[in-house]
Each structure stands twice: as structure tokens, then as C-alpha cells.
Design a protein around this motif. Structure first.
Motif, PDB file in Angstrom:
ATOM      1  N   GLU A   1       0.816  -1.220   0.000  1.00  0.00           N
ATOM      2  CA  GLU A   1       0.000   0.000   0.000  1.00  0.00           C
ATOM      3  C   GLU A   1       0.846   1.265   0.000  1.00  0.00           C
ATOM      4  N   ASP A   2       2.107   1.168   0.438  1.00  0.00           N
ATOM      5  CA  ASP A   2       2.969   2.348   0.471  1.00  0.00           C
ATOM      6  C   ASP A   2       3.193   2.934  -0.922  1.00  0.00           C
TER       7      ASP A   2
ATOM      8  N   THR B   1       7.915   2.760  -9.915  1.00  0.00           N
ATOM      9  CA  THR B   1       8.560   2.242  -8.712  1.00  0.00           C
ATOM     10  C   THR B   1       7.917   0.910  -8.360  1.00  0.00           C
ATOM     11  N   GLU B   2       8.751  -0.078  -8.038  1.00  0.00           N
ATOM     12  CA  GLU B   2       8.275  -1.402  -7.656  1.00  0.00           C
ATOM     13  C   GLU B   2       8.615  -1.660  -6.195  1.00  0.00           C
TER      14      GLU B   2
ATOM     15  N   ARG C   1       2.182  -8.915   1.009  1.00  0.00           N
ATOM     16  CA  ARG C   1       2.349  -7.732   1.864  1.00  0.00           C
ATOM     17  C   ARG C   1       3.509  -6.845   1.414  1.00  0.00           C
ATOM     18  N   ASP C   2       4.642  -7.465   1.027  1.00  0.00           N
ATOM     19  CA  ASP C   2       5.822  -6.673   0.683  1.00  0.00           C
ATOM     20  C   ASP C   2       6.316  -6.939  -0.743  1.00  0.00           C
ATOM     21  N   GLN C   3       5.377  -7.363  -1.619  1.00  0.00           N
ATOM     22  CA  GLN C   3       5.727  -7.660  -3.011  1.00  0.00           C
ATOM     23  C   GLN C   3       4.737  -6.989  -3.953  1.00  0.00           C
TER      24      GLN C   3
ATOM     25  N   THR D   1      -3.238  -1.340  -9.115  1.00  0.00           N
ATOM     26  CA  THR D   1      -2.598  -2.649  -9.077  1.00  0.00           C
ATOM     27  C   THR D   1      -3.609  -3.738  -9.422  1.00  0.00           C
ATOM     28  N   PHE D   2      -3.086  -4.863  -9.898  1.00  0.00           N
ATOM     29  CA  PHE D   2      -3.918  -6.040 -10.134  1.00  0.00           C
ATOM     30  C   PHE D   2      -3.642  -7.065  -9.043  1.00  0.00           C
TER      31      PHE D   2
END
Length: 192
Positions: free
Chosen positions: A20-21, A32-33, A80-82, A103-104
Motif C-alpha cells: 500500500e505504500d 517504482t516497484e 504484503r511486501d511484493q 494494481t492487479f
């Protein structure tokens, strides 16, 4: 010459950034990824990269079945972090859904395509395919620049191991029957 101060929002929080960031952080550079809780900033892309994306996007859009859509450079939240951003995606979106989303979900993605760049070789060849496979994305293509010509490595998910199996290496023509009938003349980029 003055050096700009390091923006505080670039400092990762304890435990790293979360998916979500990417929607909350101010002034993030385009594309940005989020990989393993770390922000990944994309460097300028070579013309080859842009030509391959344009070719695949236009032909796939023409060939895709009515219930599928072709998108480029939009993130997929895998956890969560990907939150990687494939160069080209074929998706089964929620038709009539939220067009403002950023996002998908992995279950919407039918095909993820990465065009390998010099700075992203490890991510495009190893880390991102591993993440896509673990998330259950059935088809993955990796496109390499071999002497200025695209070579497509096509993979299909083995559902038992949640890893990709190489199904073909395509030099001049990309002909596949999955995820739908595909016939792409890869030499076309020389005329673009």
C-alpha cells in the motif's frame, strides 16, 4: 552545487515497506516497484525495451479473447511486501471494475512479461519469475535482447511445485496455443 536532503519517506519503516505504500508515499518516481519490502526505482529504458513492449502490447491486444485485457507497466500485488510491475500483462479484470485502481491481484493475471534490461537482469530473470510462480500466475515470458533482436523464453506454471517450466525459446516467431492462440512476428521490431 547543493545536495538535496534525503527525503524522510525514503527511509524504510521497521519491517520494510508494504504494498500500500506505493499509493501513499509522496513523489515516487514512475514505475517504482516493491520487491521484498524494498523500493526499486527503474532507470531509463533503452529503445529496444520500449519497442518490444509496444510490439507485444499491440499484437496481444489484437489476439486476446474478449474476456482478457492487455496492460502495460502496472503493478501486481503479490503479497504484503511484493508489488512488482511487469512490462506487459494479460489480465482477466473485473469488468466494470474500478478504473482508478493502481494494481492487479495475481488471480487476475494470465500472463506476465518482463523485458530484461541491463540494470534489472537478476530481478527479471530470477526474483520476479519466482514471485510470479509462487503467486500462481500461470504464464510468464522473459524477453532478452540478443544482438538487437528479441528472444522470448516462454514458461508455464507447474501447479504441483509452483515453479515455472520452460515451454519454448522463440527467436523470430512466437507461436503458442496458451494462454490463447498467439502468432507474433518478432522481427517486426526492425521495422518499427
Amino acid at each position: 552545487m547543493t545536495v538535496e536532503p534525503f527525503p524522510q519517506w525514503l527511509r524504510p519503516p521497521p519491517g520494510g515497506f508494504v504494498a500500500e505504500d506505493l499509493d501513499r508515499l509522496p513523489d515516487l518516481p514512475p514505475h517504482t516497484e516493491l520487491i521484498d519490502g524494498s523500493l526499486v526505482f527503474v532507470s531509463p529504458q533503452a529503445e529496444f525495451h520500449m519497442l518490444v513492449i509496444s510490439l507485444l502490447e499491440s499484437v496481444l491486444r489484437r489476439l486476446a479473447p474478449a474476456d482478457m485485457r492487455v496492460r502495460r507497466e502496472m503493478t501486481v500485488t503479490l503479497g504484503r511486501d511484493q508489488r512488482p510491475e511487469p512490462d506487459v500483462l494479460v489480465v482477466r479484470p473485473n469488468i466494470g471494475g474500478d478504473t482508478k485502481r493502481t494494481t492487479f491481484r495475481p488471480e487476475e493475471v494470465v500472463l506476465a512479461v518482463e523485458v530484461v534490461s541491463v540494470e534489472s537482469r537478476f530481478r527479471d530473470r530470477e526474483r520476479k519469475p519466482h514471485l510470479y510462480a509462487k503467486a500462481g500466475i500461470m504464464h510468464f515470458w522473459r524477453v532478452e535482447d540478443i544482438d538487437g533482436r528479441p528472444v522470448v523464453y516462454a514458461y508455464e506454471l507447474d501447479p504441483a511445485t509452483r515453479t515455472y517450466a520452460l515451454t519454448g525459446i522463440h527467436h523470430d516467431k512466437l507461436r503458442l496455443s496458451v494462454p490463447f492462440d498467439i502468432d507474433i512476428d518478432l522481427t517486426e521490431i526492425a521495422r518499427m
